[in-house]
Design a protein around this motif. Structure first.
Motif, PDB file in Angstrom:
ATOM      1  N   TYR A  17      -3.303   5.430  -3.591  1.00  0.00           N
ATOM      2  CA  TYR A  17      -2.536   4.742  -2.470  1.00  0.00           C
ATOM      3  C   TYR A  17      -2.883   3.306  -3.044  1.00  0.00           C
ATOM      4  O   TYR A  17      -4.041   2.616  -3.350  1.00  0.00           O
ATOM      5  N   GLY A  18      -1.956   2.714  -3.426  1.00  0.00           N
ATOM      6  CA  GLY A  18      -1.927   0.889  -3.455  1.00  0.00           C
ATOM      7  C   GLY A  18      -1.149   0.157  -3.716  1.00  0.00           C
ATOM      8  O   GLY A  18      -0.193   0.558  -3.463  1.00  0.00           O
ATOM      9  N   ASP A  46       0.456  -1.267   0.296  1.00  0.00           N
ATOM     10  CA  ASP A  46       0.076  -0.072   0.229  1.00  0.00           C
ATOM     11  C   ASP A  46       1.499   1.059   0.205  1.00  0.00           C
ATOM     12  O   ASP A  46       1.398   1.589   1.305  1.00  0.00           O
ATOM     13  N   GLU A  47       1.077   1.944  -0.792  1.00  0.00           N
ATOM     14  CA  GLU A  47       2.040   2.746  -1.198  1.00  0.00           C
ATOM     15  C   GLU A  47       1.775   3.995  -2.154  1.00  0.00           C
ATOM     16  O   GLU A  47       0.498   3.402  -2.804  1.00  0.00           O
ATOM     17  N   LEU A  48       2.291   4.923  -2.333  1.00  0.00           N
ATOM     18  CA  LEU A  48       2.236   6.192  -3.448  1.00  0.00           C
ATOM     19  C   LEU A  48       2.022   5.091  -4.614  1.00  0.00           C
ATOM     20  O   LEU A  48       3.177   5.335  -5.138  1.00  0.00           O
ATOM     21  N   VAL A  49       1.075   4.948  -5.647  1.00  0.00           N
ATOM     22  CA  VAL A  49       0.981   4.917  -6.715  1.00  0.00           C
ATOM     23  C   VAL A  49       1.694   5.598  -7.598  1.00  0.00           C
ATOM     24  O   VAL A  49       0.311   6.860  -7.913  1.00  0.00           O
ATOM     25  N   ASP A  50       2.397   5.954  -8.571  1.00  0.00           N
ATOM     26  CA  ASP A  50       2.364   6.649 -10.464  1.00  0.00           C
ATOM     27  C   ASP A  50       1.529   6.694 -11.299  1.00  0.00           C
ATOM     28  O   ASP A  50       1.895   5.384 -11.388  1.00  0.00           O
ATOM     29  N   VAL A  51       0.082   6.541 -11.134  1.00  0.00           N
ATOM     30  CA  VAL A  51      -0.790   5.580 -12.383  1.00  0.00           C
ATOM     31  C   VAL A  51      -0.682   6.326 -13.139  1.00  0.00           C
ATOM     32  O   VAL A  51      -0.436   5.003 -14.131  1.00  0.00           O
ATOM     33  N   ASP A  52       0.477   6.956 -14.052  1.00  0.00           N
ATOM     34  CA  ASP A  52       0.389   7.812 -15.056  1.00  0.00           C
ATOM     35  C   ASP A  52       1.768   6.580 -15.801  1.00  0.00           C
ATOM     36  O   ASP A  52       1.323   5.702 -16.545  1.00  0.00           O
ATOM     37  N   ARG A  53       3.251   6.291 -14.956  1.00  0.00           N
ATOM     38  CA  ARG A  53       3.074   5.196 -14.839  1.00  0.00           C
ATOM     39  C   ARG A  53       2.538   3.666 -15.416  1.00  0.00           C
ATOM     40  O   ARG A  53       3.288   3.155 -15.846  1.00  0.00           O
ATOM     41  N   VAL A  54       2.096   3.413 -14.499  1.00  0.00           N
ATOM     42  CA  VAL A  54       1.327   2.287 -14.643  1.00  0.00           C
ATOM     43  C   VAL A  54       0.738   1.491 -15.490  1.00  0.00           C
ATOM     44  O   VAL A  54       0.575   0.524 -16.303  1.00  0.00           O
ATOM     45  N   ILE A  68     -12.012   3.252 -15.382  1.00  0.00           N
ATOM     46  CA  ILE A  68     -11.553   2.488 -13.781  1.00  0.00           C
ATOM     47  C   ILE A  68     -11.242   3.998 -13.393  1.00  0.00           C
ATOM     48  O   ILE A  68     -10.776   4.948 -13.929  1.00  0.00           O
ATOM     49  N   ARG A  69     -12.083   4.385 -11.761  1.00  0.00           N
ATOM     50  CA  ARG A  69     -11.734   5.528 -10.946  1.00  0.00           C
ATOM     51  C   ARG A  69     -12.074   5.684  -9.845  1.00  0.00           C
ATOM     52  O   ARG A  69     -11.766   4.524  -9.179  1.00  0.00           O
ATOM     53  N   LEU A  70     -10.567   5.424  -9.720  1.00  0.00           N
ATOM     54  CA  LEU A  70      -9.651   5.854  -7.982  1.00  0.00           C
ATOM     55  C   LEU A  70      -9.498   6.655  -7.217  1.00  0.00           C
ATOM     56  O   LEU A  70      -9.070   8.392  -7.774  1.00  0.00           O
ATOM     57  N   PRO A  71     -10.198   6.932  -6.636  1.00  0.00           N
ATOM     58  CA  PRO A  71      -9.774   8.255  -5.357  1.00  0.00           C
ATOM     59  C   PRO A  71      -8.094   8.402  -5.338  1.00  0.00           C
ATOM     60  O   PRO A  71      -7.194   7.321  -5.346  1.00  0.00           O
ATOM     61  N   LEU A  72      -7.764  10.422  -5.221  1.00  0.00           N
ATOM     62  CA  LEU A  72      -6.778  10.440  -5.817  1.00  0.00           C
ATOM     63  C   LEU A  72      -6.051  10.505  -4.303  1.00  0.00           C
ATOM     64  O   LEU A  72      -6.551   9.767  -3.349  1.00  0.00           O
ATOM     65  N   ALA A  73      -4.804   9.774  -3.848  1.00  0.00           N
ATOM     66  CA  ALA A  73      -4.130  10.013  -2.546  1.00  0.00           C
ATOM     67  C   ALA A  73      -3.932  11.334  -1.839  1.00  0.00           C
ATOM     68  O   ALA A  73      -4.568  11.484  -0.689  1.00  0.00           O
ATOM     69  N   GLU A  74      -4.281  12.796  -2.734  1.00  0.00           N
ATOM     70  CA  GLU A  74      -3.986  13.500  -2.370  1.00  0.00           C
ATOM     71  C   GLU A  74      -5.307  14.222  -3.274  1.00  0.00           C
ATOM     72  O   GLU A  74      -4.734  14.810  -4.714  1.00  0.00           O
ATOM     73  N   PRO A  75      -6.010  15.148  -2.763  1.00  0.00           N
ATOM     74  CA  PRO A  75      -6.780  16.812  -3.993  1.00  0.00           C
ATOM     75  C   PRO A  75      -5.626  17.324  -4.792  1.00  0.00           C
ATOM     76  O   PRO A  75      -4.894  17.659  -3.654  1.00  0.00           O
ATOM     77  N   ARG A  88     -10.484  14.039 -12.356  1.00  0.00           N
ATOM     78  CA  ARG A  88     -11.389  14.630 -12.248  1.00  0.00           C
ATOM     79  C   ARG A  88     -11.630  14.699 -11.052  1.00  0.00           C
ATOM     80  O   ARG A  88     -11.772  13.567 -10.101  1.00  0.00           O
ATOM     81  N   GLY A  89     -11.761  15.651 -10.270  1.00  0.00           N
ATOM     82  CA  GLY A  89     -12.294  15.672  -9.092  1.00  0.00           C
ATOM     83  C   GLY A  89     -11.384  15.224  -7.942  1.00  0.00           C
ATOM     84  O   GLY A  89     -10.283  15.795  -8.600  1.00  0.00           O
ATOM     85  N   ASP A  90     -12.029  14.298  -6.834  1.00  0.00           N
ATOM     86  CA  ASP A  90     -10.891  14.355  -6.810  1.00  0.00           C
ATOM     87  C   ASP A  90     -10.499  12.579  -6.928  1.00  0.00           C
ATOM     88  O   ASP A  90     -10.383  11.735  -5.465  1.00  0.00           O
ATOM     89  N   SER A  91     -10.894  12.463  -8.238  1.00  0.00           N
ATOM     90  CA  SER A  91     -10.510  10.829  -8.441  1.00  0.00           C
ATOM     91  C   SER A  91     -10.082  10.514  -9.893  1.00  0.00           C
ATOM     92  O   SER A  91      -9.626  11.739 -10.391  1.00  0.00           O
ATOM     93  N   VAL A  92      -9.184  10.055 -10.092  1.00  0.00           N
ATOM     94  CA  VAL A  92      -8.267   9.633 -11.166  1.00  0.00           C
ATOM     95  C   VAL A  92      -9.265   8.665 -12.100  1.00  0.00           C
ATOM     96  O   VAL A  92      -9.475   8.309 -11.481  1.00  0.00           O
ATOM     97  N   GLU A  93      -8.989   8.786 -13.278  1.00  0.00           N
ATOM     98  CA  GLU A  93      -9.802   8.113 -14.222  1.00  0.00           C
ATOM     99  C   GLU A  93      -9.220   7.543 -15.587  1.00  0.00           C
ATOM    100  O   GLU A  93      -8.186   8.017 -15.971  1.00  0.00           O
ATOM    101  N   ILE A  94      -9.074   6.427 -15.493  1.00  0.00           N
ATOM    102  CA  ILE A  94      -8.369   5.207 -16.770  1.00  0.00           C
ATOM    103  C   ILE A  94      -9.168   4.514 -17.695  1.00  0.00           C
ATOM    104  O   ILE A  94     -10.457   4.082 -16.861  1.00  0.00           O
ATOM    105  N   ALA A  95      -9.388   5.344 -18.819  1.00  0.00           N
ATOM    106  CA  ALA A  95     -10.428   5.314 -19.944  1.00  0.00           C
ATOM    107  C   ALA A  95     -10.132   4.453 -20.790  1.00  0.00           C
ATOM    108  O   ALA A  95      -8.811   4.836 -21.727  1.00  0.00           O
ATOM    109  N   VAL A  96     -10.082   2.838 -21.315  1.00  0.00           N
ATOM    110  CA  VAL A  96      -9.491   2.172 -22.118  1.00  0.00           C
ATOM    111  C   VAL A  96     -10.788   2.077 -23.343  1.00  0.00           C
ATOM    112  O   VAL A  96     -11.681   1.641 -22.948  1.00  0.00           O
TER     113      VAL A  96
END
Ligand code: ADP
Length: 270
Positions: free
Chosen positions: A144-145, A106-114, A251-258, A178-186
């Motif tokens: 976080y994840g 459970d760590e800070l994950v860089d979404v762009d990189r993943v 996929i919508r995930l809550p951001l670690a920090e807004p 988007r807001g306090d989430s990140v959206e990954i769309a395929v």
């Protein structure tokens, strides 16, 4: 009288208690059933590749003097055993996720990189079908994840988009905050999914078209792994699709920090 009233109340509570127990029982029975189905499905899924492996081994044995045939059988043996390994690892992954001890990290994950890594993992297969995967991942989002689990989830969506697209199709992958989430769309322009199947594609082993899906090497577990991973990260996954036009999985995930405005103070140093 007071005693009577008390007795009635106790009786009422008693009934509720029994009802609650009964509900518990029903839930336990349902889970038992789900578990039984799961095992039955796994056995069914494993039967075909196991049978192929032993037939191929036999065929190799009998063709021992003909190197060409031996080589051909050996190639297919490799494919079938890879399929066995794939299904087995998906089953293990899924049962881990369901046990909820899934987030090994459970760590800070860089979404762009993943997301970029998951796309790269699919480029060879996509190129073989003449499919271009367009990536837009400049969100700078962090969640976080477990980066490995999230990578598998995105990978599954991209590999489906490629698998269910025609040759020369286009796949788009985007990451936005988007807001306090990140959206990954395929998004793909592939075969699409009929409305009556839309809700069911996240079920374990569910496949819209058994034969086609088996040809693509699918096990029917990919989306179920996506769903459980995303839920374990406090997010959700959604799908829009039109048969013959294509699909979008998000996929919508809550951001670690807004997101914060960059005020140049740089936070709490160190
Ligand atoms: P599989 O291993 O069969 O791909 P999944 O759980 O990943 O299993 O997907 C379940 C089913 O949902 C697939 O068999 C397919 O019928 C359908 N599906 C998934 N992704 C797509 C897509 N991008 N386009 C069309 N159909 C899809």
């Amino acid at each position: 009288t007071a005693t009577m009233q008390l007795a009635v109340q106790v009786a009422r509570l008693g009934t509720r208690f029994v009802l609650l127990l009964a509900e518990d029982r029903t839930e336990a029975n349902r889970l038992d059933e789900v578990r039984r189905d799961f095992i039955a499905n796994i056995s069914h899924e494993l039967k075909t590749p196991i049978a192929s492996v032993s037939l191929l081994a036999e065929a190799i044995d009998q063709a021992a003097d003909e190197p060409d045939r031996v080589r051909r059988f050996a190639d297919r043996l490799t494919v079938e055993s890879a399929r066995l390994a794939h299904i087995t690892s998906e089953v293990i992954e899924l049962s881990r996720l369901q046990a909820r001890d899934a987030l090994r990290r459970d760590e800070l994950v860089d979404v762009d990189r993943v997301v970029a890594t998951a796309v790269d993992q699919n480029r060879v297969v996509a190129a073989a079908k003449g499919i271009e995967v367009a990536l837009r991942a400049k969100s700078r989002a962090q969640v976080y994840g477990d980066p490995a689990l999230l990578g598998v989830a995105v990978h599954n969506l991209v590999s489906n988009a490629v698998a269910y697209s025609a040759e020369g199709g286009r796949v788009g992958v985007g990451v936005v905050v988007r807001g306090d989430s990140v959206e990954i769309a395929v998004t793909d322009q592939g075969i699409g999914i009929a409305e009556e199947d839309l809700e069911r594609v996240f079920e374990r082993f569910y496949r819209v078209d058994q034969a086609r899906s088996r040809n693509t090497g699918g096990s029917g577990l990919g989306l179920s792994i996506v769903k459980h991973t995303v839920q374990n990260h406090g997010g959700e996954v959604r799908v829009w699709s039109q048969p013959g036009k294509g699909s979008t999985f998000m996929i919508r995930l809550p951001l670690a920090e807004p997101p914060v405005a960059d005020d140049g103070t740089g936070g709490a140093g160190g």
